[in-house]
Write a protein that holds these residues in place. Structure first.
Motif, PDB file in Angstrom:
ATOM      1  N   ASP A 129      -1.971   8.068 -37.028  1.00 49.92           N
ATOM      2  CA  ASP A 129      -2.368   9.263 -36.460  1.00 49.92           C
ATOM      3  C   ASP A 129      -3.676   9.623 -37.284  1.00 49.92           C
ATOM      4  O   ASP A 129      -3.808  10.411 -37.979  1.00 49.92           O
ATOM      5  CB  ASP A 129      -1.241  10.227 -36.485  1.00 49.92           C
ATOM      6  N   LEU A 130      -4.716   8.904 -36.766  1.00 48.51           N
ATOM      7  CA  LEU A 130      -6.084   9.373 -37.251  1.00 48.51           C
ATOM      8  C   LEU A 130      -6.863   9.628 -36.265  1.00 48.51           C
ATOM      9  O   LEU A 130      -6.920   8.628 -35.428  1.00 48.51           O
ATOM     10  CB  LEU A 130      -6.474   8.345 -38.391  1.00 48.51           C
ATOM     11  N   SER A 131      -7.658  10.460 -36.080  1.00 47.66           N
ATOM     12  CA  SER A 131      -8.472  10.652 -35.051  1.00 47.66           C
ATOM     13  C   SER A 131      -9.910  10.029 -35.173  1.00 47.66           C
ATOM     14  O   SER A 131     -10.228   9.402 -36.394  1.00 47.66           O
ATOM     15  CB  SER A 131      -8.749  12.236 -34.648  1.00 47.66           C
ATOM     16  N   SER A 132     -10.734   9.852 -34.129  1.00 46.48           N
ATOM     17  CA  SER A 132     -12.247   9.405 -34.470  1.00 46.48           C
ATOM     18  C   SER A 132     -13.016  10.199 -35.307  1.00 46.48           C
ATOM     19  O   SER A 132     -13.901   9.844 -36.082  1.00 46.48           O
ATOM     20  CB  SER A 132     -12.860   9.326 -33.001  1.00 46.48           C
ATOM     21  N   PHE A 133     -12.681  11.515 -35.131  1.00 43.70           N
ATOM     22  CA  PHE A 133     -13.205  12.497 -36.084  1.00 43.70           C
ATOM     23  C   PHE A 133     -13.028  12.110 -37.682  1.00 43.70           C
ATOM     24  O   PHE A 133     -13.706  12.157 -38.483  1.00 43.70           O
ATOM     25  CB  PHE A 133     -12.562  14.075 -35.945  1.00 43.70           C
ATOM     26  N   ASP A 134     -11.688  11.622 -37.805  1.00 43.77           N
ATOM     27  CA  ASP A 134     -11.353  11.088 -39.448  1.00 43.77           C
ATOM     28  C   ASP A 134     -11.930   9.751 -39.702  1.00 43.77           C
ATOM     29  O   ASP A 134     -12.528   9.895 -40.869  1.00 43.77           O
ATOM     30  CB  ASP A 134      -9.684  10.906 -39.395  1.00 43.77           C
ATOM     31  N   ILE A 135     -12.007   8.886 -38.601  1.00 40.31           N
ATOM     32  CA  ILE A 135     -12.514   7.630 -38.951  1.00 40.31           C
ATOM     33  C   ILE A 135     -13.912   7.671 -39.108  1.00 40.31           C
ATOM     34  O   ILE A 135     -14.682   6.999 -40.036  1.00 40.31           O
ATOM     35  CB  ILE A 135     -12.240   6.826 -37.746  1.00 40.31           C
TER      36      ILE A 135
ATOM     37  N   ILE B 274     -16.273  -3.915 -47.889  1.00 40.87           N
ATOM     38  CA  ILE B 274     -16.817  -2.477 -47.816  1.00 40.87           C
ATOM     39  C   ILE B 274     -15.787  -1.477 -47.365  1.00 40.87           C
ATOM     40  O   ILE B 274     -15.433  -0.621 -48.101  1.00 40.87           O
ATOM     41  CB  ILE B 274     -18.229  -2.349 -47.486  1.00 40.87           C
ATOM     42  N   ILE B 275     -15.299  -1.869 -46.113  1.00 40.13           N
ATOM     43  CA  ILE B 275     -14.240  -0.775 -45.646  1.00 40.13           C
ATOM     44  C   ILE B 275     -13.024  -0.867 -46.442  1.00 40.13           C
ATOM     45  O   ILE B 275     -12.437   0.335 -46.580  1.00 40.13           O
ATOM     46  CB  ILE B 275     -13.979  -1.554 -44.225  1.00 40.13           C
ATOM     47  N   TYR B 276     -12.454  -2.065 -46.707  1.00 42.72           N
ATOM     48  CA  TYR B 276     -11.286  -2.108 -47.363  1.00 42.72           C
ATOM     49  C   TYR B 276     -11.383  -1.416 -48.795  1.00 42.72           C
ATOM     50  O   TYR B 276     -10.522  -0.550 -49.087  1.00 42.72           O
ATOM     51  CB  TYR B 276     -10.916  -3.619 -48.042  1.00 42.72           C
ATOM     52  N   ASN B 277     -12.566  -1.675 -49.399  1.00 39.80           N
ATOM     53  CA  ASN B 277     -12.674  -0.598 -50.747  1.00 39.80           C
ATOM     54  C   ASN B 277     -12.758   0.769 -50.477  1.00 39.80           C
ATOM     55  O   ASN B 277     -12.171   1.529 -51.195  1.00 39.80           O
ATOM     56  CB  ASN B 277     -13.999  -1.189 -51.510  1.00 39.80           C
ATOM     57  N   GLN B 278     -13.409   1.174 -49.392  1.00 38.90           N
ATOM     58  CA  GLN B 278     -13.496   2.581 -49.166  1.00 38.90           C
ATOM     59  C   GLN B 278     -11.762   3.039 -48.898  1.00 38.90           C
ATOM     60  O   GLN B 278     -11.557   4.119 -49.277  1.00 38.90           O
ATOM     61  CB  GLN B 278     -14.400   2.993 -47.881  1.00 38.90           C
ATOM     62  N   LEU B 279     -11.088   2.511 -47.924  1.00 43.74           N
ATOM     63  CA  LEU B 279      -9.837   2.883 -47.895  1.00 43.74           C
ATOM     64  C   LEU B 279      -9.012   2.940 -49.049  1.00 43.74           C
ATOM     65  O   LEU B 279      -8.135   3.832 -49.299  1.00 43.74           O
ATOM     66  CB  LEU B 279      -9.359   2.059 -46.623  1.00 43.74           C
ATOM     67  N   LYS B 280      -9.249   1.941 -49.941  1.00 40.13           N
ATOM     68  CA  LYS B 280      -8.301   1.637 -51.008  1.00 40.13           C
ATOM     69  C   LYS B 280      -8.630   2.804 -51.986  1.00 40.13           C
ATOM     70  O   LYS B 280      -7.965   3.511 -52.419  1.00 40.13           O
ATOM     71  CB  LYS B 280      -8.673   0.355 -51.805  1.00 40.13           C
ATOM     72  N   LYS B 281      -9.986   3.254 -52.067  1.00 43.70           N
ATOM     73  CA  LYS B 281     -10.084   4.234 -52.914  1.00 43.70           C
ATOM     74  C   LYS B 281      -9.651   5.746 -52.531  1.00 43.70           C
ATOM     75  O   LYS B 281      -9.105   6.502 -53.133  1.00 43.70           O
ATOM     76  CB  LYS B 281     -11.899   4.748 -53.072  1.00 43.70           C
ATOM     77  N   ILE B 282      -9.821   5.985 -51.198  1.00 44.57           N
ATOM     78  CA  ILE B 282      -9.166   7.145 -50.753  1.00 44.57           C
ATOM     79  C   ILE B 282      -7.586   7.402 -50.890  1.00 44.57           C
ATOM     80  O   ILE B 282      -7.262   8.366 -51.202  1.00 44.57           O
ATOM     81  CB  ILE B 282      -9.427   7.512 -49.165  1.00 44.57           C
TER      82      ILE B 282
ATOM     83  N   TYR C 253     -12.571  19.372 -44.708  1.00 41.44           N
ATOM     84  CA  TYR C 253     -11.841  18.375 -45.458  1.00 41.44           C
ATOM     85  C   TYR C 253     -11.111  17.775 -44.656  1.00 41.44           C
ATOM     86  O   TYR C 253     -10.286  18.168 -43.934  1.00 41.44           O
ATOM     87  CB  TYR C 253     -10.958  19.055 -46.655  1.00 41.44           C
ATOM     88  N   ILE C 254     -10.959  16.376 -44.582  1.00 41.66           N
ATOM     89  CA  ILE C 254     -10.219  15.489 -44.093  1.00 41.66           C
ATOM     90  C   ILE C 254      -8.781  15.067 -44.385  1.00 41.66           C
ATOM     91  O   ILE C 254      -7.751  15.365 -43.702  1.00 41.66           O
ATOM     92  CB  ILE C 254     -11.001  14.013 -43.913  1.00 41.66           C
ATOM     93  N   PHE C 255      -8.677  15.153 -45.660  1.00 48.68           N
ATOM     94  CA  PHE C 255      -7.288  14.769 -46.382  1.00 48.68           C
ATOM     95  C   PHE C 255      -6.901  15.890 -47.026  1.00 48.68           C
ATOM     96  O   PHE C 255      -5.645  15.727 -47.421  1.00 48.68           O
ATOM     97  CB  PHE C 255      -7.267  13.352 -46.980  1.00 48.68           C
ATOM     98  N   LYS C 256      -7.557  17.099 -47.499  1.00 50.00           N
ATOM     99  CA  LYS C 256      -6.929  17.864 -48.668  1.00 50.00           C
ATOM    100  C   LYS C 256      -5.761  18.570 -47.789  1.00 50.00           C
ATOM    101  O   LYS C 256      -5.811  18.978 -46.882  1.00 50.00           O
ATOM    102  CB  LYS C 256      -8.003  18.708 -48.909  1.00 50.00           C
ATOM    103  N   ASN C 257      -4.808  18.589 -48.923  1.00 46.06           N
ATOM    104  CA  ASN C 257      -3.611  19.225 -48.356  1.00 46.06           C
ATOM    105  C   ASN C 257      -2.963  18.684 -47.247  1.00 46.06           C
ATOM    106  O   ASN C 257      -2.223  19.356 -46.231  1.00 46.06           O
ATOM    107  CB  ASN C 257      -3.757  20.634 -48.370  1.00 46.06           C
TER     108      ASN C 257
ATOM    109  N   LYS D 270      -1.457  12.818 -43.223  1.00 43.59           N
ATOM    110  CA  LYS D 270      -2.715  11.914 -42.838  1.00 43.59           C
ATOM    111  C   LYS D 270      -2.909  10.686 -43.877  1.00 43.59           C
ATOM    112  O   LYS D 270      -3.315   9.812 -43.675  1.00 43.59           O
ATOM    113  CB  LYS D 270      -3.776  12.892 -42.481  1.00 43.59           C
ATOM    114  N   LYS D 271      -2.737  11.172 -44.976  1.00 44.70           N
ATOM    115  CA  LYS D 271      -2.850  10.017 -46.260  1.00 44.70           C
ATOM    116  C   LYS D 271      -1.879   8.856 -45.793  1.00 44.70           C
ATOM    117  O   LYS D 271      -2.313   7.740 -46.292  1.00 44.70           O
ATOM    118  CB  LYS D 271      -2.513  10.790 -47.666  1.00 44.70           C
ATOM    119  N   GLU D 272      -0.534   9.208 -45.560  1.00 42.39           N
ATOM    120  CA  GLU D 272       0.111   8.012 -45.146  1.00 42.39           C
ATOM    121  C   GLU D 272      -0.145   7.356 -44.102  1.00 42.39           C
ATOM    122  O   GLU D 272       0.041   5.949 -44.076  1.00 42.39           O
ATOM    123  CB  GLU D 272       1.589   8.554 -45.024  1.00 42.39           C
ATOM    124  N   ASN D 273      -0.928   7.852 -43.194  1.00 44.31           N
ATOM    125  CA  ASN D 273      -1.290   7.294 -41.967  1.00 44.31           C
ATOM    126  C   ASN D 273      -2.409   6.301 -42.292  1.00 44.31           C
ATOM    127  O   ASN D 273      -2.671   5.193 -41.681  1.00 44.31           O
ATOM    128  CB  ASN D 273      -1.842   8.230 -40.865  1.00 44.31           C
TER     129      ASN D 273
END
Length: 351
Positions: free
Chosen positions: A264-270, A293-301, A319-323, A327-330
């Motif tokens: 459950d991640l939208s185009s807006f999130d991606i 590059i993509i992997y490292n970005q996802l790993k950091k987040i 904010y995309i993931f705050k509180n 969404k973080k689990e997704n």
């Protein structure tokens, strides 16, 4: 579990090129150079844009709706929104969003503009823009009723489209969905009004303007969205990186679509996840080098709470993931998909 890349390749092909148009020779030649590896072939296909013939049909369907509405409506303007406008959609049969915007009025963010004007420190900070901000709270001559105007625009649009399209769904509260049978494309017609906050006003509006979508079920306006600035920024940055930003966005979208999990991640999130990556990290890389590059970005987040909580939307307003632990689990599920590909890629290339 090991990925079946042959199956994934066919899945992406069916999504981005459902009628099997002949691939452009340059892209076909590129694929032939990596045909020895199903992993590389999958990565390259999942980064590819939808064939232009499909995208053009979506745009043509939108233009035909616009022409019909123009004949029966007055005091309106039209804008498109959505991933088709950035060429980051991943389905050949993508629909398109046509915003039908009431021009009888617009809505300034009067509360926050007045608040700024009453604050001496803020007036100094925004000194050069004070006349523009003052005009927004004193210059309106609109005497109508905004919700009534939006409601009438929705009703008139429904009546026009029902008279032309045999498939016309009017039950959705925030859009009218038609299907153009000859082009085999759907168009969502969304009634809205302009919305101008402080950022919009001081930047002379344009792509900084927001919109408020009309909800016919509640006879109300939704919170403001700012789609045009996001479209502008994604297009500009992708041009700066020779299309690499859009490749990364499509790659994540295709892996989300191919996952066995409901991510459950939208185009807006991606969009926000990829836009946040420093351009210097990937500006000159080959397509397969974008995967780490993509992997490292996802790993950091997913591992750095500060990073996750401070990641903002492309327009800089949300904010995309705050509180938002769900969404973080997704995102962790999406990371798992990318990690599998990254591991397989490392096994054949030294990256």
């Amino acid at each position: 579990m090991a990925k079946s890349y042959r199956q994934l390749i066919e899945s992406v092909k069916g999504r981005i090129n459902p009628e099997h148009f002949a691939l452009k020779k340059t892209f076909s030649d590129e694929l032939s150079t990596i045909s020895y590896s199903e992993v590389l072939t999958y990565i390259r296909l999942s980064m590819k844009g939808v064939e232009p013939e499909y995208t053009q049909k979506s745009k043509d369907a939108g233009e035909r709706v616009k022409e019909h509405l123009l004949k029966g409506l007055s005091d309106v303007s039209f804008k498109y929104q959505g991933s088709v406008m950035t060429d980051t959609h991943i389905k050949g049969y993508s629909d398109i969003d046509l915003l039908t915007i009431c021009e009888k009025f617009y809505q300034p963010d009067s509360y926050n503009i007045k608040k700024l004007l009453e604050n001496s420190e803020q007036r100094v900070k925004f000194f050069s823009s004070i006349p523009k901000l003052e005009k927004e709270v004193t210059g309106t001559t609109y005497q109508g009723k905004s919700l009534e105007d939006l409601r009438n625009l929705r009703i008139d649009s429904e009546n026009i489209l029902k008279g032309i399209y045999s498939i016309c769904e009017t039950t959705k509260p925030k859009s009218i969905k038609i299907k153009n049978l000859s082009l085999n494309r759907e168009v969502d017609v969304v009634i809205a009004n302009w919305y101008d906050d402080i950022t919009s006003v001081i930047n002379d509006k344009g792509d900084y303007r927001g919109i408020q979508v009309y909800n016919k079920d509640t006879n109300s306006r939704e919170e403001a969205d700012y789609p045009f600035l996001s479209i502008k920024r994604i297009n500009e940055r992708s041009s700066l990186t020779n299309g690499r930003l859009k490749k990364m966005i499509r790659f994540l979208k295709n892996n989300k679509a191919n996952s066995d999990h409901n991510i459950d991640l939208s185009s807006f999130d991606i969009n926000a996840i990829c836009y946040d990556i420093n351009v210097n990290e990937y500006q000159t890389l080959s397509f397969y080098e974008l995967v780490p590059i993509i992997y490292n970005q996802l790993k950091k987040i997913t591992t750095d709470e500060f990073k996750a909580d401070n990641l903002v939307s492309v327009d800089g307003r949300e904010y995309i993931f705050k509180n938002n632990s769900a969404k973080k689990e997704n995102l962790k599920n999406l990371l798992a998909e990318v990690e599998g590909i990254f591991i397989d890629l490392k096994s054949i290339l030294r990256i």
